[in-house]
Design a protein around this motif. Structure first.
Motif, PDB file in Angstrom:
ATOM      1  N   VAL B  36      -1.612   3.472   1.355  1.00 44.17           N
ATOM      2  CA  VAL B  36      -0.741   3.206   0.194  1.00 44.17           C
ATOM      3  C   VAL B  36      -0.402   4.536  -0.452  1.00 44.17           C
ATOM      4  O   VAL B  36      -1.292   5.342  -0.708  1.00 44.17           O
ATOM      5  N   SER B  84       3.058  -4.269  -5.464  1.00 48.49           N
ATOM      6  CA  SER B  84       3.242  -5.487  -4.668  1.00 48.49           C
ATOM      7  C   SER B  84       4.704  -5.725  -4.304  1.00 48.49           C
ATOM      8  O   SER B  84       5.012  -6.566  -3.473  1.00 48.49           O
ATOM      9  N   ILE B  96       3.941   1.590   1.665  1.00 53.46           N
ATOM     10  CA  ILE B  96       2.741   1.011   2.251  1.00 53.46           C
ATOM     11  C   ILE B  96       2.879   1.146   3.746  1.00 53.46           C
ATOM     12  O   ILE B  96       3.907   0.762   4.323  1.00 53.46           O
ATOM     13  N   ARG B 107       2.199  -9.290   3.760  1.00 55.42           N
ATOM     14  CA  ARG B 107       1.244  -8.276   4.238  1.00 55.42           C
ATOM     15  C   ARG B 107       0.452  -7.676   3.072  1.00 55.42           C
ATOM     16  O   ARG B 107      -0.648  -7.191   3.257  1.00 55.42           O
ATOM     17  N   TRP B 108       1.037  -7.642   1.902  1.00 55.47           N
ATOM     18  CA  TRP B 108       0.271  -7.189   0.735  1.00 55.47           C
ATOM     19  C   TRP B 108       0.350  -8.279  -0.342  1.00 55.47           C
ATOM     20  O   TRP B 108       1.409  -8.571  -0.887  1.00 55.47           O
ATOM     21  N   PRO B 182      -3.611 -10.700   4.972  1.00 55.79           N
ATOM     22  CA  PRO B 182      -2.916  -9.528   4.461  1.00 55.79           C
ATOM     23  C   PRO B 182      -3.733  -8.282   4.770  1.00 55.79           C
ATOM     24  O   PRO B 182      -4.933  -8.368   5.046  1.00 55.79           O
ATOM     25  N   LEU B 184      -3.500  -5.654   2.590  1.00 61.70           N
ATOM     26  CA  LEU B 184      -3.779  -5.052   1.287  1.00 61.70           C
ATOM     27  C   LEU B 184      -3.884  -6.165   0.253  1.00 61.70           C
ATOM     28  O   LEU B 184      -3.048  -7.072   0.209  1.00 61.70           O
TER      29      LEU B 184
END
Ligand SMILES: Nc1ncnc2c1ncn2[C@@H]1O[C@H](COP(=O)(O)OP(=O)(O)OP(=O)(O)O)[C@@H](O)[C@H]1O
Ligand SMILES: Nc1ncnc2c1ncn2[C@@H]1O[C@H](COP(=O)(O)OP(=O)(O)OP(=O)(O)O)[C@@H](O)[C@H]1O
Ligand SMILES: [Mg+2]
Ligand SMILES: [Mg+2]
Lengths: 365, 282, 222, 222, 282
Positions: B36, B84, B96, B107-108, B182, B184
């Motif tokens: 990140v 996000s 990310i 995914r996050w 996810p 993250l």
């Protein structure tokens, strides 16, 4: 109690003319009565309800309505006089090519009220022409010789006709005139050209008034009779007076009311269209005003109601004796006194001056 | 970013980057690239409104658990929303896995402070929602069962979420967040409403789960205890227009995280001192 | 008072009994139910999507506010002549009048429900990768289902109000027609019996809505 | 098609202009506003207290549910004969019909508002020594003011629906009367102009309600 | 009730009173009479529902600050509702100042966990509500000003309460509670939603105010730190059907309450140990 105020209820149609003229001309005041401005009601039902709940003590009803009120609902109503004669017609839509009652087979026709002279005359004419009047739901198939009837509030009739949802309607003026002027309707026949000088609307009061307030009632009837005579003699003037452009008793403008009350045998369209068959012989007008309630007409209506298709429960009609009704329902005393006091009533073209209180009913297509 | 020793004086003072509106994104060295990367993020909610965040630079490695500590109103939730992709920052950018964040992605996944479970669904339906959205058809039931077991809610699968206790709701929300696998996880004060025992248990569980699955986690909190309990690193936000005011590793062994050990207490005290200083400064 | 005493419970109920036995109750109810039902279907079909749109989009809400409030306030009965002209059949005109009256409560209740929607629910869905269609079916519709149903319950009441004058229009069936007919024939026991039938049907329809509300309602009453 | 083309905007608006200049618009509006206003006053006077009562008392709500739903569903126009019989003046009958139709949305919105009331607010008030009257004036009424106004907004719409057929009854003034009059004379430009007047007045009344809602509303929109 | 020394082993184990449905109220000795007397209170929410509280006996002297500690669901809020008269207990009775509690009174005011301010009123209107209800006309403004100054909100008097931060709302609610000059204050987790600094400040303020005005306070909490910070005595509720499982004095000097002193830490640790034991037992 004797000085009770005259409270008139009426519908915005020319049928109310005698009552309205009596008020407009101050005939009630001449009799020493106080009269409220007549109250406009939009439908027969609220008019009946207003009369029953004593909001009105002087009204006009379609002739069969008091028959129902008195013998089906046991309400002590009395017919005091006729409000007018003739004054209705059947118009057909401009989209149709109907020229004769026999062509109404398979068509939709609106009547203003089941218990109306209109319905009786229409069904007489249909039967005479070999068409069966029926009451069917929308969309139910009609045989070629069946004519479907429906009740419709008069204001709805011209737009419905223009929208081709109806093929014809039979109603009192000024809705015929309005239909002709504004919805492309064609006059097929006048009712007064089928049943000679038929009654249409009658003047009604509570029975109690005839027994307990005779003097008051007599004064009221004197004024009403004078109103009818004045209207009979001055149709053009009265039409203007009642219209929106005059005293505004009726919402219709003067030309419409004038047409509804005066345009008749001299009109070229009616002559060319073969609308009028018997005028030369019968000498009636588009609308006439004579107050005498001929018993013969009452009997004919009661008889005809038995053969007329209506919705609702008609069992009480089976036991009804026309002779009895003519005597029991109608009060002749007060109108007779008033007519005697105003002898010019016999000048109306619908009265036979030789024997003004009797006549023979003539129905002819 | 140099790993610092866990002593108060080792707090790396973060110099606020020059306030040039948009911070130029420097050409990045592949070796230094992290999972990140928040670069020069600033934010204000309305055009002429007060600045809520200023020049935030933050890099997080894959699998790291980072605690984001700051007082009420310091902009922690705002920063999480920006990471996000639910909110666009006024300045700067978030990447990310090398990819610029433009919109939310499964995914996050972010877990909000309130559980925000859908009350018209059962626990299992809530947990399976991400899979449904991803149009997965196979193995959905198995996966839902798996994540519910992970948070110890297997037997509550068919309950309406409103019939759960507060702690169970938090756990269901957590299960929903991790079901779509996810990479993250962004957690916004996830345990603030729980009593101390439930809280302690969940803190341990979440850390254990994240470590087992190799998840990267950003945990927003104002509880120093919680940070020490759960995180590998703590980032402190100053109040006012929120800025990163401190960045320090938390060096407590896994064994020490569970007990009321000396080491744990020391670390807590150290962090609280830092926090107090920054809060005092902020 | 003469005929009007027929409004009393005893004659009304005995008349109702006759009408039940003769099957007349069904004959009059089914066409009205068909018209009210279809009118409501149109009202829902228009009111719910438009309600969602104006609930979600502030701009749209502000742009449409004036014309919508304007239209809402016009008695559908003033539409009557237009309806008569515009529709090929009487039934269609009646259904139009019912729909025009019933669409507003549904639209407004839907929009109000949407404004009360917890924004976090939509955030969570977007976060988990929900497409707009997913958001609609899994979040918005379940969340505001009871609001929509409340709107439908109010619309139902309005539809019955409009039915009676609407069935004045050229049809010869239905409860409104039966009421008008009973008034025309001074048949007040029949009128009262028909009123009772309307009340019972309305109540049953409302009861169905209420049951649906209870099923779809996820709010725990305290 | 003949008279019916008069519904087009051009003749309608030029007619409206004439009616404005002649002052006719005020003549027809004021009696209707009086009737709608008084009808709403009665509807509010009954709907709000009853709504509060059934919102607070579960037992009362359950006992009254059946009769209320039953009554609600009966078209006020079927009450017409009773209204005509029961009231001495036509105006009173019209106002009754309007009130009967308008009371339900107000009652239901009030009751619904009360059910959403935070119970803690009442506890706090009782705790601080509030009498029942105090609880009503300082907690209940301010808390549900917007709900009541929402009910009134819906009731306003219903009142206008009922006005047109209600002014069938023996009055010679008002907007419904003007509409009926125009229909009786097939004067469709006048009808359309009157419809526009009704729309504008309805919109203005609704706007007043909306302003009141905004004033009394303490919920912060997100 | 004998005052115990503040050592773990001094925890007075409270024997559950015989479960005889209604506990007979013993003839009371005038000398032993206390300001609040809870005798044999038991409660369940519905006729055949689970017992939530069982045989609670609790006496509180005038001017004392008592912390009521227990896990979520142990019945703390229920007990507070019963003491305030907002709820009737199934068994037993509460007396305040010798008088049996039958309904709420402005003499004993409860402050709920959520601030429950009236959003349609300003801060001053909220604060003056109790005085309005008491039909006071004179000196209302002065009193409102006074209590708002006390909680440091004087300058916010005319703000809508929705424009306050969470901590300010809590303080406004507190001002509202004390404005009618109650003798007894019942606080239900009043500071749970605040960040640590705001919280610490309020804890000190409330204790100080209560001591200054001589108020009796019952403070519900599940935070041991808060109890030590604020209370003279801690009463521990066991879970399950809540019962008083421990009753111990907190012996920290006023000076030590403010700082992170050794004494404070010791006391906190002692209480936490007790609490853990009871929670473990409960
Ligand atoms: N929607 C918004 N519009 C305008 N300002 C906002 C909005 N949301 C938050 N803020 C402001 O932005 C600042 C940061 O808010 P944020 O919610 O990020 O703080 P936080 O650190 O999460 O605080 P907390 O611990 O109370 O949750 C605060 O001063 C807040 O008043
Ligand atoms: N209205 C209610 N009806 C039925 N049961 C209830 C009700 N309110 C609380 N309970 C139950 O009573 C028990 C005690 O609740 P109470 O609210 O007193 O707990 P608490 O100690 O205040 O917990 P917390 O720390 O979560 O506030 C709980 O098991 C709860 O489920
Ligand atoms: Mg936050
Ligand atoms: Mg509690």
């Amino acid at each position: 109690q004797e000085d009770e105020v005259v409270r008139i209820g009426y519908l915005p149609i020319t049928d109310a003319t005698a009552l309205l003229v009596a008020h407009a001309k101050g005939y009630f005041e001449d009799e020493g009565l106080e009269a409220e401005r007549p109250t406009l009601i939009r439908g027969w039902s609220p008019l009946i309800e207003g009369f029953v709940s004593n909001k009105f003590n002087l009204v006009h009803f379609l002739k069969p309505i008091p028959v129902w009120m008195r013998y089906n609902n046991n309400f002590p109503v009395k017919i005091m006089s006729w409000a007018h004669t003739n004054g209705s017609g059947l118009v057909v839509g401009g989209h149709t090519d109907i020229t004769d009652f026999s062509q109404l087979g398979g068509k939709q026709v609106a009547v203003p009220f089941w218990y109306s002279m209109h319905n009786i005359v229409l069904q007489y004419a249909l039967r005479q022409s070999g068409v069966t009047p029926v009451i069917k739901a929308q969309g139910e198939p009609l045989a070629p010789n069946e004519c479907n009837l429906q009740v419709m509030p008069p204001p709805e009739m011209p737009p419905a006709l223009a929208a081709k949802k109806l093929d014809a309607y039979i109603v009192a003026e000024p809705f015929n005139a309005l239909g002709e002027l504004m919805a492309g309707a064609r006059m097929l026949r006048f009712t007064g050209d089928i049943w000679k000088n038929h009654p249409c609307c009658v003047v009604c009061m509570h029975e109690e008034a005839t027994t307990k307030k005779a003097a008051w009632t007599q004064k009221v009837m004197n004024a009403v009779v004078r109103g009818a005579i004045y209207a009979s003699e001055n149709k053009m003037e009265v039409a203007t007076l009642l219209s929106k452009d005059g005293e505004g008793y009726l919402p219709a403008p003067a030309p419409v009311v004038q047409r509804a009350m005066t345009v008749y045998q001299d009109d070229s369209v009616y002559q060319d269209g073969g609308v009028i068959h018997h005028q030369a012989e019968w000498q009636n007008g588009r609308i006439d005003f004579q107050p005498w309630p001929y018993p013969s007409a009452t009997k004919l209506i009661v008889e005809a109601m038995g053969d007329t298709v209506v919705s609702g429960d008609t069992t009480f009609l089976k036991d009804l004796d026309p002779e009895f009704v003519a005597n029991d329902l109608v009060n002749y005393e007060f109108v007779k006194n008033a007519l005697d006091a105003n002898p010019s009533w016999v000048n109306d073209p619908s009265v036979n001056p030789g024997d003004p209180f009797n006549r023979e009913e003539i129905l002819k297509l | 970013m140099v790993q610092l020793k866990s002593k108060p004086e080792n707090l790396r003072a973060v110099a606020p980057s020059a306030d040039t509106g948009t911070s130029p994104v420097a050409p990045r060295d592949e070796a230094d690239r992290r999972y990140v990367e928040v670069s020069g993020v600033g934010h204000s909610y309305s055009r002429n409104g007060p600045t809520v965040l200023r020049s935030i630079d933050l890099k997080i490695s894959a699998g790291e658990i980072v605690a984001l500590i700051g007082r009420s109103g310091s902009g922690k939730s705002t920063l999480l929303h920006i990471i996000s992709g639910l909110m666009k920052p006024s300045d700067g950018a978030v990447r990310i896995d090398g990819q610029r964040v433009e919109k939310p992605s499964p995914r996050w996944v972010m877990m909000f402070q309130a559980p925000s479970l859908y009350p018209w669904m059962t626990v299992a339906q809530n947990a399976g929602l991400g899979l449904k959205y991803a149009k997965k058809t196979e193995g959905v039931d198995a996966r839902v069962k798996e994540v519910l077991s992970l948070v110890d809610l297997a037997e509550f699968a068919d309950r309406n979420v409103q019939d759960l206790s507060g702690g169970q709701q938090q756990r269901a929300a957590f299960a929903r967040s991790i079901a779509p696998e996810p990479e993250l996880l962004l957690l916004d004060e996830p345990f603030s409403a729980l009593d101390i025992f439930t809280r302690r248990a969940l803190q341990n569980d979440v850390r254990e789960i994240a470590k087992r699955l190799g998840l990267t986690v950003v945990l927003v909190t104002h509880d120093v205890n919680e940070a020490v309990q759960m995180a590998d690193r703590a980032v402190l936000l100053s109040s006012g227009p929120g800025r990163i005011a401190g960045d320090t590793e938390i060096n407590v062994s896994e064994a020490d995280r569970v007990s009321q050990s000396k080491k744990f207490q020391m670390e807590t005290t150290r962090l609280r001192t830092l926090y107090t200083e920054i809060a005092g400064l902020g | 008072m003469f005929a009007f005493s027929m409004f009393a419970p005893e004659p009304a109920l005995s008349r109702l009994w006759d009408m039940l036995l003769s099957g007349e109750v069904w004959e009059m109810s089914i066409p009205s139910l068909y018209r009210v039902g279809l009118g409501l279907v149109f009202a829902i079909g228009i009111g719910v999507p438009v309600g969602i749109a104006i609930g979600r989009m502030v701009v749209l809400r502000e742009v449409t506010n004036i014309p919508f409030q304007f239209l809402r306030m016009i008695s559908p009965l003033s539409w009557m002549p237009i309806a008569v002209m515009a529709f090929a059949t009487w039934d269609a005109a009646i259904i139009f009048l019912i729909a025009v009256a019933a669409v507003w409560p549904i639209m407004f209740a839907t929009a109000a429900g949407l404004r009360r929607l917890d924004p976090a629910w939509l955030k969570v869905a977007r976060n988990l990768g929900a497409s707009p269609l997913h958001q609609l079916t899994t979040v918005i519709l379940p969340a505001i289902a009871t609001d929509i149903l409340t709107g439908i319950r109010l619309a139902l009441g309005v539809a019955w109000i409009v039915l009676v004058p609407a069935e004045y229009l050229g049809v010869t069936s239905g409860l409104g027609y039966a009421i008008n007919d009973a008034r025309d024939t001074l048949d007040y026991s029949r009128l009262a019996a028909t009123v009772v039938v309307i009340g019972i049907i309305g109540f049953l329809l409302d009861y169905i809505c209420l049951k649906a509300v209870q099923r779809l309602n996820w709010v725990r009453e305290s």
